[in-house]
Design a protein around this motif. Structure first.
Motif, PDB file in Angstrom:
ATOM      1  N   ILE A  64       0.857  -1.185   0.000  1.00  0.00           N
ATOM      2  CA  ILE A  64       0.000   0.000   0.000  1.00  0.00           C
ATOM      3  C   ILE A  64       0.896   1.238   0.000  1.00  0.00           C
ATOM      4  CG2 ILE A  64      -2.048  -1.004   1.104  1.00  0.00           C
ATOM      5  CD1 ILE A  64      -0.905  -0.127   3.800  1.00  0.00           C
ATOM      6  N   SER A  65       0.297   2.422  -0.018  1.00  0.00           N
ATOM      7  CA  SER A  65       1.059   3.664  -0.027  1.00  0.00           C
ATOM      8  C   SER A  65       1.943   3.794   1.218  1.00  0.00           C
ATOM      9  CB  SER A  65       0.092   4.856  -0.092  1.00  0.00           C
ATOM     10  OG  SER A  65       0.765   6.065   0.181  1.00  0.00           O
ATOM     11  N   LYS A  66       3.136   4.332   1.040  1.00  0.00           N
ATOM     12  CA  LYS A  66       4.047   4.569   2.174  1.00  0.00           C
ATOM     13  C   LYS A  66       3.507   5.639   3.114  1.00  0.00           C
ATOM     14  CE  LYS A  66       6.899   1.554   0.556  1.00  0.00           C
ATOM     15  NZ  LYS A  66       6.881   0.184   1.127  1.00  0.00           N
ATOM     16  N   GLU A  67       2.465   6.349   2.705  1.00  0.00           N
ATOM     17  CA  GLU A  67       1.836   7.337   3.591  1.00  0.00           C
ATOM     18  C   GLU A  67       1.267   6.698   4.858  1.00  0.00           C
ATOM     19  OE1 GLU A  67      -0.804  10.198   1.373  1.00  0.00           O
ATOM     20  OE2 GLU A  67      -0.152   8.953  -0.307  1.00  0.00           O
ATOM     21  N   TRP A  68       1.045   5.375   4.826  1.00  0.00           N
ATOM     22  CA  TRP A  68       0.471   4.702   5.993  1.00  0.00           C
ATOM     23  C   TRP A  68       1.498   4.436   7.094  1.00  0.00           C
ATOM     24  CZ3 TRP A  68      -4.680   4.304   6.401  1.00  0.00           C
ATOM     25  CH2 TRP A  68      -5.445   4.355   5.229  1.00  0.00           C
ATOM     26  N   VAL A  69       2.770   4.591   6.807  1.00  0.00           N
ATOM     27  CA  VAL A  69       3.795   4.314   7.816  1.00  0.00           C
ATOM     28  C   VAL A  69       3.736   5.389   8.909  1.00  0.00           C
ATOM     29  CG1 VAL A  69       6.268   4.048   8.258  1.00  0.00           C
ATOM     30  CG2 VAL A  69       5.278   3.167   6.134  1.00  0.00           C
ATOM     31  N   ASP A  70       3.653   4.933  10.174  1.00  0.00           N
ATOM     32  CA  ASP A  70       3.546   5.838  11.332  1.00  0.00           C
ATOM     33  C   ASP A  70       2.338   6.771  11.208  1.00  0.00           C
ATOM     34  OD1 ASP A  70       5.818   4.857  12.709  1.00  0.00           O
ATOM     35  OD2 ASP A  70       7.130   6.090  11.477  1.00  0.00           O
ATOM     36  N   PHE A  71       1.228   6.200  10.767  1.00  0.00           N
ATOM     37  CA  PHE A  71       0.007   6.967  10.492  1.00  0.00           C
ATOM     38  C   PHE A  71      -1.063   6.622  11.520  1.00  0.00           C
ATOM     39  CE2 PHE A  71      -3.979   7.595   7.990  1.00  0.00           C
ATOM     40  CZ  PHE A  71      -3.793   8.921   7.619  1.00  0.00           C
ATOM     41  N   GLU A  72      -1.735   7.636  12.056  1.00  0.00           N
ATOM     42  CA  GLU A  72      -2.808   7.414  13.036  1.00  0.00           C
ATOM     43  C   GLU A  72      -4.063   6.936  12.302  1.00  0.00           C
ATOM     44  OE1 GLU A  72      -2.680   7.408  16.193  1.00  0.00           O
ATOM     45  OE2 GLU A  72      -0.876   8.522  16.754  1.00  0.00           O
ATOM     46  N   ALA A  73      -4.007   5.685  11.865  1.00  0.00           N
ATOM     47  CA  ALA A  73      -5.028   5.173  10.957  1.00  0.00           C
ATOM     48  C   ALA A  73      -6.389   5.011  11.639  1.00  0.00           C
ATOM     49  CB  ALA A  73      -4.573   3.839  10.369  1.00  0.00           C
ATOM     50  N   GLU A  74      -6.389   4.478  12.857  1.00  0.00           N
ATOM     51  CA  GLU A  74      -7.678   4.274  13.525  1.00  0.00           C
ATOM     52  C   GLU A  74      -8.417   5.597  13.694  1.00  0.00           C
ATOM     53  OE1 GLU A  74      -8.941   1.250  16.841  1.00  0.00           O
ATOM     54  OE2 GLU A  74      -7.927   2.955  17.783  1.00  0.00           O
ATOM     55  N   LYS A  75      -7.723   6.621  14.146  1.00  0.00           N
ATOM     56  CA  LYS A  75      -8.353   7.937  14.314  1.00  0.00           C
ATOM     57  C   LYS A  75      -8.791   8.500  12.966  1.00  0.00           C
ATOM     58  CE  LYS A  75      -7.699  12.465  16.483  1.00  0.00           C
ATOM     59  NZ  LYS A  75      -8.304  13.234  15.367  1.00  0.00           N
ATOM     60  N   PHE A  76      -7.987   8.274  11.929  1.00  0.00           N
ATOM     61  CA  PHE A  76      -8.312   8.743  10.584  1.00  0.00           C
ATOM     62  C   PHE A  76      -9.636   8.139  10.113  1.00  0.00           C
ATOM     63  CE2 PHE A  76      -7.934   7.877   5.947  1.00  0.00           C
ATOM     64  CZ  PHE A  76      -7.906   9.184   5.481  1.00  0.00           C
ATOM     65  N   PHE A  77      -9.799   6.838  10.303  1.00  0.00           N
ATOM     66  CA  PHE A  77     -11.039   6.186   9.895  1.00  0.00           C
ATOM     67  C   PHE A  77     -12.202   6.596  10.793  1.00  0.00           C
ATOM     68  CE2 PHE A  77      -8.212   3.172   7.641  1.00  0.00           C
ATOM     69  CZ  PHE A  77      -8.837   3.171   6.401  1.00  0.00           C
ATOM     70  N   GLU A  78     -11.959   6.705  12.086  1.00  0.00           N
ATOM     71  CA  GLU A  78     -13.047   7.119  12.984  1.00  0.00           C
ATOM     72  C   GLU A  78     -13.536   8.519  12.636  1.00  0.00           C
ATOM     73  OE1 GLU A  78     -12.575   4.527  17.038  1.00  0.00           O
ATOM     74  OE2 GLU A  78     -11.639   6.503  17.014  1.00  0.00           O
ATOM     75  N   ASP A  79     -12.599   9.444  12.384  1.00  0.00           N
ATOM     76  CA  ASP A  79     -12.998  10.810  12.004  1.00  0.00           C
ATOM     77  C   ASP A  79     -13.706  10.802  10.657  1.00  0.00           C
ATOM     78  OD1 ASP A  79     -11.817  11.718  14.315  1.00  0.00           O
ATOM     79  OD2 ASP A  79     -10.010  12.507  13.339  1.00  0.00           O
ATOM     80  N   GLY A  80     -13.187  10.011   9.708  1.00  0.00           N
ATOM     81  CA  GLY A  80     -13.754   9.992   8.368  1.00  0.00           C
ATOM     82  C   GLY A  80     -15.110   9.326   8.282  1.00  0.00           C
ATOM     83  N   LEU A  81     -15.343   8.330   9.145  1.00  0.00           N
ATOM     84  CA  LEU A  81     -16.619   7.611   9.141  1.00  0.00           C
ATOM     85  C   LEU A  81     -17.591   8.159  10.186  1.00  0.00           C
ATOM     86  CD1 LEU A  81     -15.271   3.936   8.787  1.00  0.00           C
ATOM     87  CD2 LEU A  81     -16.193   5.412   6.971  1.00  0.00           C
ATOM     88  N   GLY A  82     -17.076   9.001  11.088  1.00  0.00           N
ATOM     89  CA  GLY A  82     -17.928   9.611  12.107  1.00  0.00           C
ATOM     90  C   GLY A  82     -18.451   8.633  13.133  1.00  0.00           C
ATOM     91  N   ARG A  83     -17.609   7.617  13.481  1.00  0.00           N
ATOM     92  CA  ARG A  83     -18.058   6.615  14.442  1.00  0.00           C
ATOM     93  C   ARG A  83     -16.865   5.854  15.011  1.00  0.00           C
ATOM     94  NH1 ARG A  83     -21.111   1.666  12.718  1.00  0.00           N
ATOM     95  NH2 ARG A  83     -19.958   0.973  14.529  1.00  0.00           N
ATOM     96  N   HIS A  84     -17.100   5.145  16.108  1.00  0.00           N
ATOM     97  CA  HIS A  84     -16.066   4.301  16.706  1.00  0.00           C
ATOM     98  C   HIS A  84     -15.842   3.065  15.847  1.00  0.00           C
ATOM     99  CE1 HIS A  84     -13.754   2.048  19.654  1.00  0.00           C
ATOM    100  NE2 HIS A  84     -14.597   1.048  19.506  1.00  0.00           N
TER     101      HIS A  84
END
Length: 247
Positions: free
Chosen positions: A83-103
């Motif tokens: 996948i994209s190297k942008e995911w390295v050291d990325f706050e992914a869980e928070k990114f998805f929670e903010d983007g989906l508007g849910r836990h």
């Protein structure tokens, strides 16, 4: 009837379904949309939204688990092999929670598949060490000891000739190089024999896209350890992510 939503983000496809938590099976169709080219975070998030909308659960209050092809620690992605190297050291869980508007519950994809097979599949009630491997775009792995997950193993990145062995052994290598089942199984033999020597497992479970063809390659392997196909095949990641979201 207890239900949860599982999303499985892979190198080639993003899949989702509604999971029956009592039986570990899908209560819906499995929705699949190709992973966007480059798998950049914003594009992946948009595709996850599209998958959830197609499934009809965008506004659902059911628990939601997301499985992802990277090392995942405390909600952060620490690797990016396919996948994209942008995911390295990325706050992914928070990114998805903010983007989906849910836990959400955010986990490694192979670990999710391992949990599905330990709870409801080929590794249910298995004693000792079970090693699940997913053979797809890359090679993911999950270690379960007496059914308890030891997260973030990365057997696909064992080295062979200076690069990750998954480049040579994953299902994608078979397709890319137009290998016969026999030639590809010879590569699998090298991989599994080495893993067997290192860890002395009690059971191998094979998941990923190729698990729907177990008769084509499992009989060609010569191992001391029993090796079987994942019961839930390529839906294991969806089922495991949903299961973990409800724990």
């Amino acid at each position: 009837m207890a239900q949860a939503i599982g999303v499985d983000i892979g190198g080639t496809g993003i899949k989702a379904g509604i999971v029956n938590l009592d039986t570990g099976t899908l209560d819906s169709d499995r929705i699949r949309i190709p992973t966007p080219q480059g798998a950049h975070p914003a594009d992946v998030l948009e595709t996850v939204r599209e998958v959830l909308d197609t499934l009809g659960v965008s506004d659902s209050s059911l628990p939601l688990g997301v499985a992802f092809p990277a090392i995942v620690k405390y909600g952060k992605t620490l690797s990016a092999a396919n996948i994209s190297k942008e995911w390295v050291d990325f706050e992914a869980e928070k990114f998805f929670e903010d983007g989906l508007g849910r836990h959400i519950t955010f986990v490694n994809d192979a670990d999710a598949a391992g949990v599905a097979e330990a709870r409801h599949g080929a590794a249910r009630d298995a004693r000792g060490l079970t090693i699940l491997t997913t053979l797809g775009t890359g090679i993911g792995s999950a270690f379960l000891y007496n059914g308890v997950l030891v997260p973030n193993t990365e057997l696909g990145h064992l080295k062979r000739d200076g690069e990750s062995i998954e480049r040579w052994t994953a299902y994608s290598a078979m397709e890319r190089e137009s290998l016969s089942w026999e030639d590809w199984s010879a590569r699998l033999q090298e991989f599994y024999s080495h893993v067997e020597f290192l860890f002395s497992p009690d059971l191998f479970v094979v998941g990923g896209g190729v698990s729907k063809h177990p008769d084509k390659f499992l009989p060609l392997l010569d191992l001391k350890t029993p090796i079987v196909a994942a019961v839930h095949r390529n839906a294991s990641g969806i089922i495991g992510a949903a299961t973990l979201s409800a724990d």
